[in-house]
Design a protein around this motif. Structure first.
Motif, short mmCIF file in Angstrom:
data_model
loop_
_atom_site.label_atom_id
_atom_site.label_comp_id
_atom_site.label_asym_id
_atom_site.label_seq_id
_atom_site.Cartn_x
_atom_site.Cartn_y
_atom_site.Cartn_z
N ASN A 178 0.81 -1.22 0.00
CA ASN A 178 0.00 0.00 0.00
C ASN A 178 0.84 1.27 0.00
O ASN A 178 0.37 2.34 0.37
CB ASN A 178 -0.92 -0.01 1.22
CG ASN A 178 -0.14 -0.02 2.53
OD1 ASN A 178 1.06 -0.28 2.53
ND2 ASN A 178 -0.82 0.26 3.64
N ALA A 179 2.13 1.14 -0.38
CA ALA A 179 3.00 2.31 -0.43
C ALA A 179 2.46 3.32 -1.43
O ALA A 179 2.00 2.94 -2.52
CB ALA A 179 4.42 1.91 -0.81
N PRO A 180 2.47 4.61 -1.09
CA PRO A 180 1.95 5.62 -2.03
C PRO A 180 2.80 5.72 -3.28
O PRO A 180 4.04 5.65 -3.21
CB PRO A 180 2.00 6.91 -1.21
CG PRO A 180 3.02 6.66 -0.16
CD PRO A 180 2.95 5.22 0.18
N VAL A 181 2.14 5.87 -4.42
CA VAL A 181 2.81 6.04 -5.71
C VAL A 181 2.62 7.49 -6.15
O VAL A 181 1.49 7.96 -6.27
CB VAL A 181 2.24 5.08 -6.78
CG1 VAL A 181 2.90 5.35 -8.12
CG2 VAL A 181 2.44 3.64 -6.36
N VAL A 182 3.73 8.21 -6.34
CA VAL A 182 3.68 9.63 -6.66
C VAL A 182 4.41 9.87 -7.97
O VAL A 182 5.51 9.37 -8.19
CB VAL A 182 4.33 10.48 -5.54
CG1 VAL A 182 4.32 11.96 -5.92
CG2 VAL A 182 3.59 10.27 -4.22
N ALA A 231 10.88 12.61 -18.57
CA ALA A 231 10.29 13.80 -17.96
C ALA A 231 9.41 13.46 -16.77
O ALA A 231 8.75 14.33 -16.22
CB ALA A 231 9.47 14.57 -19.00
N LEU A 232 9.40 12.17 -16.37
CA LEU A 232 8.52 11.73 -15.30
C LEU A 232 9.33 11.06 -14.19
O LEU A 232 10.08 10.12 -14.44
CB LEU A 232 7.48 10.74 -15.85
CG LEU A 232 6.38 10.30 -14.88
CD1 LEU A 232 5.50 11.49 -14.50
CD2 LEU A 232 5.53 9.20 -15.52
N LYS A 233 9.19 11.57 -12.98
CA LYS A 233 9.83 10.97 -11.81
C LYS A 233 8.79 10.14 -11.07
O LYS A 233 7.70 10.62 -10.77
CB LYS A 233 10.40 12.05 -10.89
CG LYS A 233 11.03 11.51 -9.61
CD LYS A 233 11.56 12.65 -8.74
CE LYS A 233 12.15 12.12 -7.44
NZ LYS A 233 12.63 13.23 -6.58
N VAL A 234 9.13 8.87 -10.78
CA VAL A 234 8.21 7.96 -10.10
C VAL A 234 8.80 7.60 -8.74
O VAL A 234 9.94 7.15 -8.66
CB VAL A 234 7.99 6.68 -10.93
CG1 VAL A 234 7.00 5.76 -10.23
CG2 VAL A 234 7.49 7.03 -12.33
N VAL A 241 12.21 5.30 -7.83
CA VAL A 241 12.47 3.98 -8.40
C VAL A 241 13.19 4.05 -9.74
O VAL A 241 13.43 3.02 -10.37
CB VAL A 241 11.14 3.20 -8.56
CG1 VAL A 241 10.48 2.99 -7.22
CG2 VAL A 241 10.21 3.92 -9.53
N GLY A 242 13.52 5.27 -10.19
CA GLY A 242 14.24 5.40 -11.45
C GLY A 242 13.31 5.51 -12.65
O GLY A 242 12.09 5.53 -12.52
N SER A 243 13.90 5.55 -13.83
CA SER A 243 13.13 5.75 -15.05
C SER A 243 12.31 4.51 -15.38
O SER A 243 12.76 3.38 -15.19
CB SER A 243 14.06 6.08 -16.22
OG SER A 243 13.33 6.19 -17.43
N ILE A 244 11.09 4.72 -15.90
CA ILE A 244 10.24 3.59 -16.28
C ILE A 244 10.47 3.17 -17.73
O ILE A 244 9.79 2.26 -18.22
CB ILE A 244 8.75 3.93 -16.06
CG1 ILE A 244 8.33 5.12 -16.93
CG2 ILE A 244 8.47 4.18 -14.61
CD1 ILE A 244 6.84 5.38 -16.90
N GLY A 245 11.41 3.80 -18.42
CA GLY A 245 11.70 3.39 -19.79
C GLY A 245 12.73 4.29 -20.42
O GLY A 245 13.08 5.34 -19.88
N PRO A 246 13.26 3.90 -21.60
CA PRO A 246 14.24 4.72 -22.32
C PRO A 246 13.66 6.07 -22.72
O PRO A 246 12.45 6.21 -22.90
CB PRO A 246 14.56 3.87 -23.56
CG PRO A 246 14.14 2.48 -23.20
CD PRO A 246 12.97 2.63 -22.29
#
Length: 280
Positions: A178-182, A231-234, A241-246
């Motif tokens: 249930n950790a928040p995802v921002v 352009a998106l920080k997760v 958690v780092g980049s979600i893709g190239p």
């Protein structure tokens, strides 16, 4: 013959742009731009640009058709037809903006260009043609068939992880379910949330520095997509958690569940290439 005999009916001017159709449909439905912005999660300035068919105001070519389809859905117009019309207008605008060249027709032998000038013109022409070819390649919007083919290729190319896979799974399992995802915009970035069939149900644009906490219902029901991963920080539970893709690659089907997000980014999950996005 009087002016009244030839004056056209000013109330029946032809609608020549897709933006006019969207605006009139919105007004007929009694909606304001703010109402459409609420329904589509698209900023009012981008909606206003679409109504004016001023596509240079939008982030990029992919966004133009995506935003127009979302707008059409919000005002009960056929989204596929609107998307096709917008793509045609983009092609027409692009063709109309090309420079026109007049053939050189000498009338006097004394006016014939020298060999050096001729070769210079040939080289400049070749450079311009190459530059246009590169720009055309970078700006072309992949159709759904191409994206589907690339998805299949990416799925088929996935191989079992090496010995590092158990370590990644261990790290992912340590994340609270249930950790928040921002999501935070590092620059202006468009994000979409897809349902189980892959259909994008919700859109929104994050401005630079804007923070958006994903609702728990979205985490359970939707997956994430974006064409500008860099352009998106997760963050999950406050942890980047780092980049979600190239960079500049279409990424979709990204599970929003905390454990899956950590596993996705640390495990180097494949993304679906969409070609570099156009400048916008």
């Amino acid at each position: 013959m009087t002016d009244e005999d030839v004056a056209p009916d000013q109330g029946e001017l032809a609608i020549t742009r897709t933006g006019d159709r969207l605006r009139l449909a919105r007004e007929a439905a009694g909606l304001s731009l703010a109402d459409v912005a609420t329904r589509t999660r698209i900023t009012q300035r981008h909606l206003a640009a679409i109504e004016k068919s001023d596509f240079s105001e939008l982030p990029g070519r992919t966004y133009v058709t995506g935003f127009a389809r979302a707008y059409a859905r919000a005002v009960d117009l056929p989204e596929a037809e609107i998307g096709a019309a917008v793509r045609q207008e983009l092609e027409d605008d692009e063709y109309g903006s090309r420079p026109l060249y007049e053939a050189y027709e000498p009338t006097d032998p004394a006016r014939l260009p020298t060999a050096r000038l001729t070769w210079t013109l040939v080289i400049v022409t070749l450079l311009l043609a190459s530059a246009y070819g590169v720009w055309r390649f970078l700006s072309v919007e992949p159709d759904e068939a191409l994206i589907a083919a690339q998805n299949r290729a990416a799925d088929e190319s996935e191989a079992p992880q090496s010995d590092a896979a158990p370590a990644t799974a261990t790290k992912a399992s340590a994340v609270a379910a249930n950790a928040p995802v921002v999501l935070t915009g590092l620059s202006e970035v468009w994000i979409g949330f897809d349902d189980a069939t892959g259909k994008t149900e919700n859109w929104r644009t994050l401005e630079a520095g804007e923070v958006y906490q994903v609702p728990p219902a979205y985490i359970e029901q939707f997956t994430l997509r974006t064409s500008i991963p860099q352009a998106l920080k997760v963050t999950v539970g406050g942890r980047d958690v780092g980049s979600i893709g190239p960079a500049s690659t279409l990424v979709k089907g990204v599970s929003l569940k905390p454990v899956d997000l950590v596993a996705h980014t640390q495990g180097g999950a494949a993304a679906t290439p969409a070609g570099p996005r156009p400048k916008g």
